[in-house]
Design a protein around this motif. Structure first.
Motif, mmCIF file in Angstrom:
data_model
loop_
_atom_site.group_PDB
_atom_site.id
_atom_site.type_symbol
_atom_site.label_atom_id
_atom_site.label_comp_id
_atom_site.label_asym_id
_atom_site.label_seq_id
_atom_site.Cartn_x
_atom_site.Cartn_y
_atom_site.Cartn_z
ATOM 1 N N LEU A 1 19.108 -40.000 -11.198
ATOM 2 C CA LEU A 1 18.563 -40.006 -12.570
ATOM 3 C C LEU A 1 17.191 -39.331 -12.594
ATOM 4 O O LEU A 1 16.862 -38.599 -13.528
ATOM 5 C CB LEU A 1 18.461 -41.439 -13.107
ATOM 6 N N GLN A 2 16.406 -39.548 -11.539
ATOM 7 C CA GLN A 2 15.072 -38.940 -11.445
ATOM 8 C C GLN A 2 15.181 -37.413 -11.321
ATOM 9 O O GLN A 2 14.451 -36.688 -11.987
ATOM 10 C CB GLN A 2 14.351 -39.533 -10.232
ATOM 11 N N ILE A 3 16.097 -36.939 -10.488
ATOM 12 C CA ILE A 3 16.310 -35.487 -10.325
ATOM 13 C C ILE A 3 16.706 -34.890 -11.682
ATOM 14 O O ILE A 3 16.163 -33.875 -12.105
ATOM 15 C CB ILE A 3 17.402 -35.200 -9.266
ATOM 16 N N HIS A 4 17.627 -35.554 -12.381
ATOM 17 C CA HIS A 4 18.095 -35.077 -13.694
ATOM 18 C C HIS A 4 16.926 -35.009 -14.681
ATOM 19 O O HIS A 4 16.747 -34.007 -15.378
ATOM 20 C CB HIS A 4 19.189 -36.010 -14.216
ATOM 21 N N ARG A 5 16.111 -36.066 -14.704
ATOM 22 C CA ARG A 5 14.982 -36.136 -15.637
ATOM 23 C C ARG A 5 13.966 -35.022 -15.344
ATOM 24 O O ARG A 5 13.470 -34.372 -16.266
ATOM 25 C CB ARG A 5 14.321 -37.506 -15.551
ATOM 26 N N GLU A 6 13.690 -34.773 -14.054
ATOM 27 C CA GLU A 6 12.724 -33.731 -13.693
ATOM 28 C C GLU A 6 13.225 -32.349 -14.101
ATOM 29 O O GLU A 6 12.464 -31.535 -14.612
ATOM 30 C CB GLU A 6 12.420 -33.768 -12.190
ATOM 31 N N LEU A 7 14.506 -32.070 -13.872
ATOM 32 C CA LEU A 7 15.072 -30.779 -14.270
ATOM 33 C C LEU A 7 14.961 -30.612 -15.782
ATOM 34 O O LEU A 7 14.609 -29.544 -16.276
ATOM 35 C CB LEU A 7 16.546 -30.673 -13.849
ATOM 36 N N GLU A 8 15.251 -31.701 -16.504
ATOM 37 C CA GLU A 8 15.195 -31.666 -17.967
ATOM 38 C C GLU A 8 13.770 -31.397 -18.441
ATOM 39 O O GLU A 8 13.535 -30.544 -19.300
ATOM 40 C CB GLU A 8 15.686 -33.010 -18.513
ATOM 41 N N GLN A 9 12.794 -32.098 -17.845
ATOM 42 C CA GLN A 9 11.387 -31.937 -18.233
ATOM 43 C C GLN A 9 10.896 -30.522 -17.958
ATOM 44 O O GLN A 9 10.120 -29.967 -18.716
ATOM 45 C CB GLN A 9 10.500 -32.941 -17.481
ATOM 46 N N ASP A 10 11.363 -29.931 -16.851
ATOM 47 C CA ASP A 10 10.912 -28.579 -16.486
ATOM 48 C C ASP A 10 11.710 -27.502 -17.215
ATOM 49 O O ASP A 10 11.486 -26.316 -16.996
ATOM 50 C CB ASP A 10 11.048 -28.353 -14.963
ATOM 51 N N GLY A 11 12.650 -27.917 -18.065
ATOM 52 C CA GLY A 11 13.457 -26.945 -18.798
ATOM 53 C C GLY A 11 14.331 -26.105 -17.881
ATOM 54 O O GLY A 11 14.671 -24.972 -18.188
ATOM 55 N N ASN B 1 22.911 -30.610 -4.817
ATOM 56 C CA ASN B 1 22.158 -29.850 -3.809
ATOM 57 C C ASN B 1 20.735 -30.349 -3.655
ATOM 58 O O ASN B 1 20.228 -30.444 -2.540
ATOM 59 C CB ASN B 1 22.169 -28.361 -4.148
ATOM 60 N N ILE B 2 20.085 -30.676 -4.767
ATOM 61 C CA ILE B 2 18.710 -31.196 -4.682
ATOM 62 C C ILE B 2 18.738 -32.555 -3.985
ATOM 63 O O ILE B 2 17.899 -32.847 -3.139
ATOM 64 C CB ILE B 2 18.057 -31.301 -6.071
ATOM 65 N N TYR B 3 19.729 -33.393 -4.319
ATOM 66 C CA TYR B 3 19.861 -34.715 -3.695
ATOM 67 C C TYR B 3 19.960 -34.564 -2.177
ATOM 68 O O TYR B 3 19.329 -35.279 -1.421
ATOM 69 C CB TYR B 3 21.091 -35.447 -4.242
ATOM 70 N N TYR B 4 20.760 -33.580 -1.744
ATOM 71 C CA TYR B 4 20.910 -33.347 -0.305
ATOM 72 C C TYR B 4 19.743 -32.572 0.275
ATOM 73 O O TYR B 4 19.676 -32.356 1.475
ATOM 74 C CB TYR B 4 22.207 -32.574 -0.023
ATOM 75 N N GLY B 5 18.842 -32.088 -0.591
ATOM 76 C CA GLY B 5 17.696 -31.319 -0.127
ATOM 77 C C GLY B 5 18.112 -29.974 0.430
ATOM 78 O O GLY B 5 17.378 -29.362 1.198
#
Length: 187
Positions: free
Chosen positions: A80-90, A100-104
């Motif tokens: 949820l945090q990864i999703h929120r950050e992507l959303e905030q950064d547009g 992929n981000i979750y797995y780094g």
């Protein structure tokens, strides 16, 4: 391509078709965004009878099951945090990007304006040494046009380099021609 609200879910389930040697089923996570899925094995398994499908969690007071549930909560929070950050950064959001981000595996894709800013900073440092001031100012103007264009056309703050295609280039060229016409009329 207006930015629609992403339909986004995180689901935990058992892969009952692939039981491990110890007879337990691997726990998997499915990320779904606008109908597109990515599945992730979370390196935990459980006895099929100890899994609550509705609540997507382990049943039982034993420490082992409490730990599994805590681990699932931690993963869900991270996703949820990864999703929120992507959303905030547009930035673009797909199930695969989140996976992929979750797995780094790679942080977010290289972005057009980001790369353009780096380029322009380097040129500005060398202004009047290797590059004429006019050249630098033209690059900076182009970057401003790009920013406006991406915001207007795609409702994003920036776009990945790899999503630049012929259509993007022709639309941007048209956008610049209109901008120049508008500026001439304002003078």
């Amino acid at each position: 391509m207006a930015m629609q609200r992403n339909y986004f879910t995180v689901l935990f389930f058992l892969k009952k078709s692939k039981l491990l040697k110890n007879g337990e089923a691997p726990i998997c996570m499915r990320i779904t965004i606008n109908g597109k899925r990515a599945e992730v094995q979370i390196k935990r398994s459980i006895d099929v009878t100890k899994w609550n499908t509705q609540k997507e969690c382990a049943i039982g007071r034993e420490k082992k099951y409490q730990e599994i549930n805590h681990y699932l909560d931690t993963i869900r929070t991270k996703i949820l945090q990864i999703h929120r950050e992507l959303e905030q950064d547009g930035k673009p959001i797909t199930a695969d990007i989140i996976k992929n981000i979750y797995y780094g595996e790679h942080s977010t894709p290289k972005m057009l304006l980001e790369v353009f800013q780096e380029h322009n900073s380097e040129y500005r440092e060398l202004m009047n040494k290797e590059y004429a001031e006019g050249t630098v100012l033209r690059y900076e103007r182009t970057a401003r046009y790009l920013k406006e264009f991406i915001s207007e056309q795609y409702k994003l703050a920036d776009i990945p380099l790899k999503s630049i295609n012929y259509e993007f280039i022709t639309k941007f060229e048209h956008f610049i021609k209109i901008q120049k016409t508008v500026r001439k009329m304002q003078q």
